[in-house]
Write a protein that holds these residues in place. Structure first.
Motif, PDB file in Angstrom:
ATOM      1  N   LEU A   1      17.396  59.432  -6.932  1.00  0.00           N
ATOM      2  CA  LEU A   1      17.231  59.601  -8.540  1.00  0.00           C
ATOM      3  C   LEU A   1      18.498  59.334  -9.113  1.00  0.00           C
ATOM      4  CD1 LEU A   1      14.604  62.383  -8.995  1.00  0.00           C
ATOM      5  CD2 LEU A   1      14.256  60.057  -8.443  1.00  0.00           C
ATOM      6  N   LEU A   2      18.473  58.342 -10.094  1.00  0.00           N
ATOM      7  CA  LEU A   2      19.680  57.976 -10.757  1.00  0.00           C
ATOM      8  C   LEU A   2      19.922  58.819 -12.115  1.00  0.00           C
ATOM      9  CD1 LEU A   2      19.352  54.406 -10.384  1.00  0.00           C
ATOM     10  CD2 LEU A   2      20.486  55.883  -8.732  1.00  0.00           C
ATOM     11  N   TRP A   3      21.059  59.094 -12.503  1.00  0.00           N
ATOM     12  CA  TRP A   3      21.526  60.040 -13.719  1.00  0.00           C
ATOM     13  C   TRP A   3      22.559  59.215 -14.396  1.00  0.00           C
ATOM     14  CZ3 TRP A   3      17.910  63.983 -14.138  1.00  0.00           C
ATOM     15  CH2 TRP A   3      17.065  64.339 -13.224  1.00  0.00           C
ATOM     16  N   ASP A   4      22.609  59.603 -15.391  1.00  0.00           N
ATOM     17  CA  ASP A   4      23.687  59.208 -16.483  1.00  0.00           C
ATOM     18  C   ASP A   4      24.123  60.467 -17.210  1.00  0.00           C
ATOM     19  OD1 ASP A   4      25.736  58.090 -17.851  1.00  0.00           O
ATOM     20  OD2 ASP A   4      24.483  57.052 -19.088  1.00  0.00           O
ATOM     21  N   ILE A   5      24.998  61.344 -16.737  1.00  0.00           N
ATOM     22  CA  ILE A   5      25.218  62.579 -17.336  1.00  0.00           C
ATOM     23  C   ILE A   5      26.321  62.436 -18.269  1.00  0.00           C
ATOM     24  CG2 ILE A   5      25.508  65.156 -16.734  1.00  0.00           C
ATOM     25  CD1 ILE A   5      22.839  63.780 -15.583  1.00  0.00           C
TER      26      ILE A   5
END
Length: 781
Positions: free
Chosen positions: A514-518
């Motif tokens: 799962l990819l995130w942009d935090i």
């Protein structure tokens, strides 16, 4: 990205010669098989809806009624047919055929209406039978004629095998107790805890409430009871659970443990493979409604609808439970990374060996966490309002929304923990305590506390679960966990080298990262939420211990309820620990009613804490008082189960008062009283799954929960077999007056002292003139 290419069903390119179309027949076949599985599930749901909709009748009974009605009309049809042979006109023949058709249609309509009337009548009779609860108050071994007739009629009406939800519409609604009865029972419950002047003041408040505001609130509550299927459950779920703005970790969520002595395999991926498979097999049974809703003659309906594919989403004022119809994947967390693991392929559930293969791929994945990903789960462990604000602002679109959806829509959440847990080692007692704390809160960021339940698989193969509380109560999750442990150990099994059984299709696509942009703002809030959660977790003192001196076998020989025996022992232990008695909460179920959840048994009573017995009085007097206390406890438990409890009624009256904008000093004081001793029994509901005679080591540890009051204890216990009781004790380090280990010692001593008191002297007893039982009677006081 081989998995991405396999997911493409067709490709095309436009060239000067035209369109070049390339089809992937393997992908198209998987799409077709997946669609077939989806339609099979829809047909199964429709079929089950029809079957449970006509219960206690059957769909085939309609055909029987139609044939019976047509048989009674055979003479009329014969006369029309005979008249047709005597009349030659074609017009007349058409008229006769039309008359016959009308007769057939009329017969079908009449038969259907008659059949529906019979179903409604049978269902009404079943509802009346299920409303009879006097059998619970009869003495063991003395069954009245009325109860015998009731059992016979109930078995006749329930003869056909029911589905899981067949009884739902026939269960009676939870009754609203008379306000006078509730207030009388309340005052009786607090009498041993108050001084004379305090009790007089509380009695005056109760009388004033009854004569003024109480009857007005009661009328609104009765109006709701006429309209709603259960006048408690929706308010209880909303105001006790979903509207709480404090962390649900420790305060609300609870845990369940693995076997005490046995770990079926030391291979982490293999244990995950069997555990996930067993859970999905249970979900299949729920979807097909194959679980038994009846236990003996009790209508026991499990709250299974929201068990899987469910999450609790945060809000500014209240949380919301979201449930999806189905999910073909689970969410997995390992060393700071989140994965989506598909557990179906082309409509087929992966075998345990294939799931193990996929889990091992995750364990072997060397990729590091993305910035801000590793401790993202701390948002679900902290306060709810900051999590709600972060979710709306940063997780409502783009890559973050897609990844969050994957977690929230998953069948359940899985944590592959890099620690080892369990009893074995140099410090078995301490290891059990650490095991409990790990399941209750972990590292505060490696669980997703919003999911309906999360599974934890440890490095050494031990497992456990953490469950969110709002969607259902512990017995529902315990039923699931019993099935999971038994299926894992006795049905699925392992190979000699500890791996899952089955063959592996190595062309399976890799689990999806799962990819995130935090952003920085979210990372800052993660740090803040983690600090709140860590402070809460570090303050919890957990103690788990198996009590092996005796169990329900010896208690039942004394003709005493094991639960009453344990509850009175807890009262004695608390008295010795704190020097007095306290308001005691014991959870009981109201499953005899539609959408029933829990009710409180106020275990501390006048009978359970007598103050008029002197040390010089004989042990026979103490035994008599104990039996009175045990009978009183059993009666309180029966009242709670049959809808005559105290606390849910008072709680709903309080909610009505808030809606009306009026204050009640009485209700405000009642609902602010602390439960310094909160207890719950974890029942073993499927003993047939465990063969303790041939497999005595496969003993369940049960589960536990955090303390309810800052200066109190939380106690959970499970009665295992005939000779063991497992206890889970929790408290807070911040309170100098409580100590979970000290209280555990008091519980063990109280159990042994009361058994010594109740056990008659034998020929092998000491020749002491007072006798051991009489000596123990002095110790008790």
């Amino acid at each position: 990205m081989a998995e991405a290419h396999q997911a493409v069903a067709f490709q095309f390119t436009i060239t000067p010669e035209g369109i070049d179309l390339q089809l992937s027949y393997q992908a198209l076949n998987q799409i077709y098989l997946s669609g077939v599985r989806s339609w099979k599930k829809r047909v199964s749901r429709m079929r089950n809806s029809v079957i449970k909709g006509v219960y206690p009748a059957s769909p085939s009974s309609w055909l029987f009624v139609v044939i019976a009605i047509l048989a009674t009309m055979s003479d009329k049809v014969y006369v029309l047919s005979h008249a047709e042979s005597d009349i030659q006109g074609s017009v007349t023949q058409c008229v006769i055929y039309l008359a016959q058709g009308q007769t057939m249609v009329s017969a079908l309509v009449f038969s259907t209406l008659l059949w529906l009337s019979l179903i409604l009548t049978l269902r009404f009779c079943l509802k009346l039978l299920l409303s009879y609860h006097r059998w619970m108050f009869e003495q063991h071994g003395r069954v009245s004629t009325t109860t015998k007739v009731w059992v016979t009629l109930l078995r006749l009406l329930s003869g056909r095998k029911p589905l899981l939800y067949s009884y739902q519409t026939s269960l009676p609604h939870l009754p609203v107790p008379a306000i006078k009865d509730t207030l009388t029972r309340y005052l009786e419950s607090v009498r041993p805890l108050l001084t004379g002047p305090e009790f007089e003041r509380m009695s005056e408040l109760a009388n004033q409430f009854e004569s003024t505001l109480g009857n007005r609130l009661q009328r609104y509550l009765k109006l709701k009871a006429l309209w709603a299927t259960n006048y408690v459950s929706d308010w209880w779920e909303e105001y006790i659970y979903l509207r709480s703005r404090s962390p649900i970790m420790v305060n609300s969520n609870y845990y369940g443990m693995d076997f005490l002595y046995v770990t079926p395999t030391a291979v982490q991926a293999a244990r995950a493979g069997n555990t996930i498979t067993a859970l999905l097999l249970y979900r299949r049974k729920v979807n097909r409604e194959e679980l038994k809703p009846v236990r003996n003659i009790l209508s026991v309906v499990l709250s299974c609808e929201r068990m899987f594919n469910t999450t609790r989403t945060p809000g500014d004022e209240t949380d919301v439970l979201q449930h999806w119809q189905d999910s073909e994947f689970v969410a997995v967390y390992h060393r700071g990374r989140f994965f989506r693991l598909w557990v179906y392929r082309a409509g087929r559930l992966l075998c345990p060996r294939e799931i193990e293969f996929q889990i091992q791929r995750i364990l072997d994945d060397p990729s590091p966490p993305q910035p801000g990903e590793d401790k993202l789960g701390a948002l679900t462990a902290g306060d709810r309002i900051p999590w709600s604000q972060m979710r709306k602002q940063y997780f409502s679109s783009g890559v973050n929304k897609r990844s969050l959806d994957a977690i929230e829509r998953a069948a359940f959440f899985v944590t592959l923990d890099d620690e080892e847990q369990g009893m074995k080692g140099d410090d078995p007692a301490g290891n059990l305590d650490r095991y409990a704390k790990s399941l209750l809160h972990g590292k505060c960021y490696d669980r997703w506390f919003d999911k309906s339940f999360s599974i934890v698989i440890y490095k050494n193969g031990k497992n456990g679960l953490n469950a969110e509380h709002s969607w259902a109560d512990a017995p529902t999750v315990a039923h699931l966990w019993e099935y999971t442990l038994a299926t894992d150990a006795f049905q699925l099994g392992y190979t000699e080298d500890g791996h899952c059984k089955g063959e592996v299709d190595r062309s399976l696509p890799h689990p999806q990262r799962l990819l995130w942009d935090i952003p920085t703002e979210v990372q800052t809030q993660v740090t803040s939420s983690l600090a709140v959660a860590t402070a809460l977790a570090d303050n919890v003192d957990c103690h788990v211990f198996p009590f092996r001196e005796f169990g329900k076998g010896r208690i039942k020989k004394l003709r005493i309820s094991p639960d009453a025996f344990i509850q009175i022992s807890l009262q004695l232990a608390y008295y010795r620990d704190r020097g007095g008695f306290c308001l005691t909460y014991e959870a009981s179920m109201t499953r005899l009613f539609r959408e029933g959840r829990t009710e409180t048994v106020r275990s501390c009573s006048n009978e359970s804490c007598p103050t008029g017995v002197n040390n010089d009085e004989c042990s026979e007097q103490c035994r008599r008082l104990f039996r009175l206390a045990a009978e009183k406890h059993q009666n309180l438990y029966r009242l709670a189960m049959t809808g005559a409890g105290i606390d849910r009624h008072l709680f709903c009256l309080y909610v009505v008062s808030k809606y009306l904008g009026v204050d009640s000093p009485f209700l405000k004081e009642v609902l602010s009283e602390p439960w310094r001793l909160s207890t719950s029994q974890t029942p073993i509901q499927q003993m047939e799954l465990f063969d303790l005679k041939n497999h005595p080591d496969f003993i369940s540890l049960g589960g536990g929960f955090g303390p309810v009051a800052d200066d109190g204890y939380g106690v959970s216990y499970i009665i295992v077999g005939e000779d063991m009781i497992n206890f889970h004790v929790s408290s807070k380090y911040s309170c100098s007056d409580t100590d979970s280990h000290r209280f555990g010692v008091q519980i063990s001593q109280a159990l042994q002292d009361i058994l010594a008191l109740l056990t008659p002297e034998t020929k092998t007893a000491s020749s002491n003139s007072k006798g051991p039982a009489q000596t123990q009677s002095k110790k008790l006081l």
